[in-house]
Design a protein around this motif. Structure first.
Motif, mmCIF file in Angstrom:
data_model
loop_
_atom_site.group_PDB
_atom_site.id
_atom_site.type_symbol
_atom_site.label_atom_id
_atom_site.label_comp_id
_atom_site.label_asym_id
_atom_site.label_seq_id
_atom_site.Cartn_x
_atom_site.Cartn_y
_atom_site.Cartn_z
ATOM 1 N N ARG A 169 3.881 13.439 -14.628
ATOM 2 C CA ARG A 169 2.916 13.865 -15.393
ATOM 3 C C ARG A 169 3.077 15.566 -15.393
ATOM 4 O O ARG A 169 3.069 16.067 -16.516
ATOM 5 N N GLN A 170 3.019 16.008 -14.299
ATOM 6 C CA GLN A 170 3.155 17.435 -14.156
ATOM 7 C C GLN A 170 4.456 17.870 -14.933
ATOM 8 O O GLN A 170 4.360 19.118 -15.643
ATOM 9 N N LEU A 171 5.644 17.203 -14.544
ATOM 10 C CA LEU A 171 6.991 17.525 -15.317
ATOM 11 C C LEU A 171 6.768 17.611 -16.911
ATOM 12 O O LEU A 171 7.454 18.324 -17.547
ATOM 13 N N GLU A 172 6.183 16.507 -17.208
ATOM 14 C CA GLU A 172 6.154 16.312 -18.678
ATOM 15 C C GLU A 172 5.224 17.300 -19.436
ATOM 16 O O GLU A 172 5.487 17.867 -20.370
ATOM 17 N N LYS A 173 4.039 17.865 -18.498
ATOM 18 C CA LYS A 173 3.270 18.868 -19.258
ATOM 19 C C LYS A 173 4.062 20.131 -19.017
ATOM 20 O O LYS A 173 4.022 21.028 -20.080
ATOM 21 N N GLN A 174 4.800 20.374 -17.957
ATOM 22 C CA GLN A 174 5.696 21.647 -18.173
ATOM 23 C C GLN A 174 6.757 21.859 -19.186
ATOM 24 O O GLN A 174 6.936 22.661 -19.857
ATOM 25 N N LEU A 175 7.390 20.563 -19.381
ATOM 26 C CA LEU A 175 8.156 20.342 -20.590
ATOM 27 C C LEU A 175 7.619 20.593 -21.817
ATOM 28 O O LEU A 175 8.215 21.326 -22.696
ATOM 29 N N SER A 176 6.595 20.130 -21.961
ATOM 30 C CA SER A 176 5.662 20.353 -23.242
ATOM 31 C C SER A 176 5.172 21.820 -23.594
ATOM 32 O O SER A 176 5.550 22.159 -24.702
ATOM 33 N N GLU A 177 4.942 22.420 -22.332
ATOM 34 C CA GLU A 177 4.787 23.773 -22.386
ATOM 35 C C GLU A 177 5.994 24.584 -22.780
ATOM 36 O O GLU A 177 5.950 25.583 -23.725
ATOM 37 N N ARG B 75 0.836 -1.207 0.035
ATOM 38 C CA ARG B 75 -0.138 0.021 0.029
ATOM 39 C C ARG B 75 0.884 1.376 -0.028
ATOM 40 O O ARG B 75 0.476 2.090 -0.747
ATOM 41 N N GLN B 76 1.869 1.234 0.796
ATOM 42 C CA GLN B 76 2.836 2.447 0.913
ATOM 43 C C GLN B 76 3.500 2.477 -0.408
ATOM 44 O O GLN B 76 3.650 3.577 -1.034
ATOM 45 N N HIS B 77 4.021 1.401 -1.004
ATOM 46 C CA HIS B 77 4.592 1.439 -2.533
ATOM 47 C C HIS B 77 3.499 2.035 -3.624
ATOM 48 O O HIS B 77 4.070 2.773 -4.371
ATOM 49 N N LYS B 78 2.447 1.523 -3.201
ATOM 50 C CA LYS B 78 1.274 2.163 -4.233
ATOM 51 C C LYS B 78 1.109 3.631 -4.064
ATOM 52 O O LYS B 78 0.839 4.237 -4.952
ATOM 53 N N GLN B 79 1.003 4.091 -2.964
ATOM 54 C CA GLN B 79 0.859 5.372 -2.740
ATOM 55 C C GLN B 79 2.097 6.417 -3.382
ATOM 56 O O GLN B 79 1.941 7.496 -3.888
ATOM 57 N N GLU B 80 3.139 5.602 -3.077
ATOM 58 C CA GLU B 80 4.452 6.686 -3.231
ATOM 59 C C GLU B 80 4.366 6.510 -4.896
ATOM 60 O O GLU B 80 4.809 7.417 -5.584
ATOM 61 N N TYR B 81 4.232 5.317 -5.493
ATOM 62 C CA TYR B 81 3.875 5.214 -7.122
ATOM 63 C C TYR B 81 3.146 6.154 -7.732
ATOM 64 O O TYR B 81 3.347 6.886 -8.711
ATOM 65 N N ALA B 82 1.748 6.211 -7.024
ATOM 66 C CA ALA B 82 1.005 7.319 -7.378
ATOM 67 C C ALA B 82 1.480 8.763 -7.440
ATOM 68 O O ALA B 82 1.143 9.522 -8.420
ATOM 69 N N GLU B 83 2.308 9.093 -6.394
ATOM 70 C CA GLU B 83 2.829 10.579 -6.210
ATOM 71 C C GLU B 83 3.857 10.712 -7.195
ATOM 72 O O GLU B 83 3.743 11.666 -7.768
ATOM 73 N N THR B 84 4.681 9.796 -7.385
ATOM 74 C CA THR B 84 5.488 9.944 -8.350
ATOM 75 C C THR B 84 5.096 10.009 -9.605
ATOM 76 O O THR B 84 5.660 10.672 -10.513
ATOM 77 N N SER B 85 4.124 9.166 -10.176
ATOM 78 C CA SER B 85 3.509 9.337 -11.384
ATOM 79 C C SER B 85 2.871 10.673 -11.593
ATOM 80 O O SER B 85 2.986 11.264 -12.652
#
Length: 205
Positions: free
Chosen positions: A123-131, A109-119
């Motif tokens: 995505r935020q970084l990819e959006k910023q990079l695209s902009e 569960r902890q790993h899943k939460q960390e993975y979700a936050e990392t993902s």
């Protein structure tokens, strides 16, 4: 470093030496540690305290020494029992399938939460990079457009400059021609008349 006292040992000194030494025996410490503690309190050397204990004081506390040793053995047994109990408890907890399964589930569960936050962060970084890439492409387009306009302006300026030079030359030539016409008109033209035979002859003023 404590100074060595030359005066004789008092009953209180012997009593302090006995109490401290018995306490160290009871707690599983060494007699040397006891002698160092007494030496610091009485201002004597550990060697003097050890000599006093072995030569005079110890024989008065044989029974107390045996009791202290017994207490030390009992304390050691309790410590070992406590360590064994803790080790067994830890071993049982680790070997308990339910506990192990709960640990695995908690970890997943902890790993899943960390993975979700990392993902989400990715995505935020990819959006910023695209902009940023879009902004960079727009700036490149604007740069090329401005560069083209500058080149066109330079070409127009060169053409206008050439036309201006040509116009200046034409105006200079026209001015010179006008000056020549004025000079020619300022000179009096000769006059001619026809004689009876039909010939022209110049008529002077």
């Amino acid at each position: 470093m404590p100074s060595t006292r030359q005066d004789a040992w008092t009953e209180d000194d012997d009593l302090l030496l006995a109490e401290v030494t018995l306490r160290h025996i009871r707690e599983g410490s060494t007699q040397l540690a006891a002698f160092e503690e007494v030496a610091e309190k009485l201002g004597r050397t550990p060697a003097a305290c050890g000599f006093r204990w072995n030569s005079c004081v110890r024989k008065n506390y044989d029974a107390a020494i045996q009791i202290a040793k017994s207490q030390r053995q009992g304390l050691n047994k309790r410590r070992r029992k406590k360590q064994v109990s803790v080790s067994q408890s830890e071993l049982e907890r680790q070997s308990d399938p339910v506990s192990s399964l709960a640990t695995v589930i908690r970890f997943l569960r902890q790993h899943k939460q960390e993975y979700a936050e990392t993902s989400k962060r990715v995505r935020q970084l990819e959006k910023q990079l695209s902009e940023r890439e879009a902004e960079l492409e727009q700036l490149r387009t604007e740069h090329e457009e401005l560069k083209r306009k500058v080149n066109n302006t330079e070409a127009d300026y060169q053409s206008i400059n050439d036309d201006y030079k040509a116009l200046i030359k034409i105006m200079e030539r026209a001015r010179k021609l006008a000056l020549l016409d004025e000079e020619d008109s300022s000179e009096e033209k000769p006059k001619f008349k026809m004689d009876v035979n039909g010939n022209l002859e110049r008529v002077d003023k």
